[in-house]
Design a protein around this motif. Structure first.
Motif, PDB file in Angstrom:
ATOM      1  N   GLY A   1     -13.521 -28.952 -82.716  1.00  0.00           N
ATOM      2  CA  GLY A   1     -14.845 -29.320 -83.217  1.00  0.00           C
ATOM      3  C   GLY A   1     -14.802 -29.632 -84.704  1.00  0.00           C
TER       4      GLY A   1
ATOM      5  N   GLY B   1     -18.154 -26.812 -85.593  1.00  0.00           N
ATOM      6  CA  GLY B   1     -19.120 -27.027 -84.508  1.00  0.00           C
ATOM      7  C   GLY B   1     -18.410 -27.251 -83.183  1.00  0.00           C
ATOM      8  N   LEU B   2     -19.181 -27.649 -82.180  1.00  0.00           N
ATOM      9  CA  LEU B   2     -18.611 -27.900 -80.863  1.00  0.00           C
ATOM     10  C   LEU B   2     -18.403 -29.399 -80.676  1.00  0.00           C
ATOM     11  CD1 LEU B   2     -20.861 -25.530 -78.665  1.00  0.00           C
ATOM     12  CD2 LEU B   2     -18.662 -25.017 -79.738  1.00  0.00           C
TER      13      LEU B   2
ATOM     14  N   GLN C   1     -17.214 -29.322 -75.388  1.00  0.00           N
ATOM     15  CA  GLN C   1     -17.591 -27.922 -75.621  1.00  0.00           C
ATOM     16  C   GLN C   1     -19.106 -27.761 -75.532  1.00  0.00           C
ATOM     17  OE1 GLN C   1     -15.551 -27.813 -79.418  1.00  0.00           O
ATOM     18  NE2 GLN C   1     -14.141 -26.229 -78.707  1.00  0.00           N
ATOM     19  N   ALA C   2     -19.831 -28.700 -76.126  1.00  0.00           N
ATOM     20  CA  ALA C   2     -21.300 -28.634 -76.097  1.00  0.00           C
ATOM     21  C   ALA C   2     -21.815 -28.771 -74.669  1.00  0.00           C
ATOM     22  CB  ALA C   2     -21.883 -29.731 -76.989  1.00  0.00           C
TER      23      ALA C   2
ATOM     24  N   GLU D   1     -21.330 -25.601 -72.719  1.00  0.00           N
ATOM     25  CA  GLU D   1     -22.345 -24.602 -73.079  1.00  0.00           C
ATOM     26  C   GLU D   1     -23.674 -24.955 -72.415  1.00  0.00           C
ATOM     27  OE1 GLU D   1     -23.760 -24.411 -77.129  1.00  0.00           O
ATOM     28  OE2 GLU D   1     -24.086 -22.244 -76.969  1.00  0.00           O
TER      29      GLU D   1
ATOM     30  N   ALA E   1     -20.569 -20.280 -77.051  1.00  0.00           N
ATOM     31  CA  ALA E   1     -20.022 -21.133 -78.114  1.00  0.00           C
ATOM     32  C   ALA E   1     -18.758 -20.515 -78.719  1.00  0.00           C
ATOM     33  CB  ALA E   1     -21.078 -21.372 -79.196  1.00  0.00           C
TER      34      ALA E   1
END
Lengths: 152, 122
Positions: free
Chosen positions: A78, A82-83, A87-88, A91, B22
């Motif tokens: 990221g 961040g993602l 990854q986002a 989630e 996350a």
């Protein structure tokens, strides 16, 4: 003879034994504990990192073969902590359970997203053959990959 | 859905985001396997290879003599019961084996290799 490699954009040196598995150098010397040495036999995929852009089980790679390579681990995917898109999406799709497999899952899927933007459900499943999830949450992981591909 | 369906406990219907996701997705979560401490020992567990049985005897002397091994622990060292939520089983098999893979003994060595050399009990 020291080893040198670029890890998540930073050039790092190691005096480790050349046959030491890359995963142990990443974790014990560079303190990047994201990649997990779960099976140490190359079939679980929790230790997969990108080596010169290719998803590679870092438990099977002797350190000497990583000499001069560009390594990217889950910690370095990221931007600015961040993602990244996959990854986002993972989630958002509530795909995460225990999380032990994700350091490798995320690396494999990031590679798929960047190299095969037209990937199908079957392509995603094929890309994940080397990543075992024991929570058996594959469907949500595949859904997340499809979402990330669609919103890219 | 038809008619008035009421769920009294709203928490059962609320769509909470997983707050640990996350960190897990970015490799930040520190699992037990990710913790390295000064002087940390590594353990290996001897597990039952039969689904049921009676422990007639347990000889840990050979394991205790192995180079690098600091201690060998068995049910005698872990009285009481344990469990997540409900403490309903012993940490190590006590007198009987109740399932294939049940822990019987563990050893603690100074180095990962010493621990993983098949816990070495007879």
């Amino acid at each position: 003879m020291g080893l040198s490699m670029i890890v998540n954009g930073e050039r790092l040196a190691s005096a480790a034994d050349p046959v030491m598995p890359l995963v142990d150098i990443l974790r014990e010397e560079f303190h990047l504990t994201g990649a997990k040495p779960v099976c140490r036999e190359g079939f679980c995929g929790a230790c997969i990192v990108l080596v010169d852009g290719n998803p590679t089980p870092s438990c099977l790679m002797p350190a000497a073969l990583a000499q001069g390579c560009d390594i990217r681990t889950v910690e370095g995917l990221g931007a600015n902590g961040g993602l990244n898109p996959i990854q986002a999406a993972l989630e958002a799709c509530d795909a995460v359970q225990c999380g032990m497999c994700f350091p490798g899952m995320v690396v494999s899927l990031t590679h798929l997203l960047t190299t095969s933007p037209e990937a199908t459900r079957d392509d995603i499943r094929a890309a994940l053959t080397g990543n075992i999830c024991r929570c058996t949450g594959y469907e949500r992981i595949i859904e997340a990959a499809l979402l990330a591909l669609a919103t890219k | 859905m038809t008619g008035d369906v009421k769920v009294s406990d709203t928490s059962a219907t609320m769509n909470f985001r997983r707050r640990d996701a996350a960190d897990k997705l970015s490799g930040r979560t520190r699992y037990a396997i990710d913790r390295y401490l000064p002087g940390m020992l590594h353990a290996a567990v001897l597990r039952a290879s039969v689904p049921s049985g009676r422990i007639a005897s347990l000889d840990t002397s050979r394991a205790a003599r192995m180079p690098g091994v600091r201690a060998v622990v068995t049910a005698a060292d872990a009285p009481g019961m344990i469990g997540i939520g409900i403490a309903d089983h012993p940490l190590f098999a006590r007198d009987v084996i109740r399932y294939d893979g049940e822990p019987i003994a563990g050893n603690r060595g100074g180095h990962a290799d010493a621990g993983s050399r098949r816990a070495g009990c007879n």
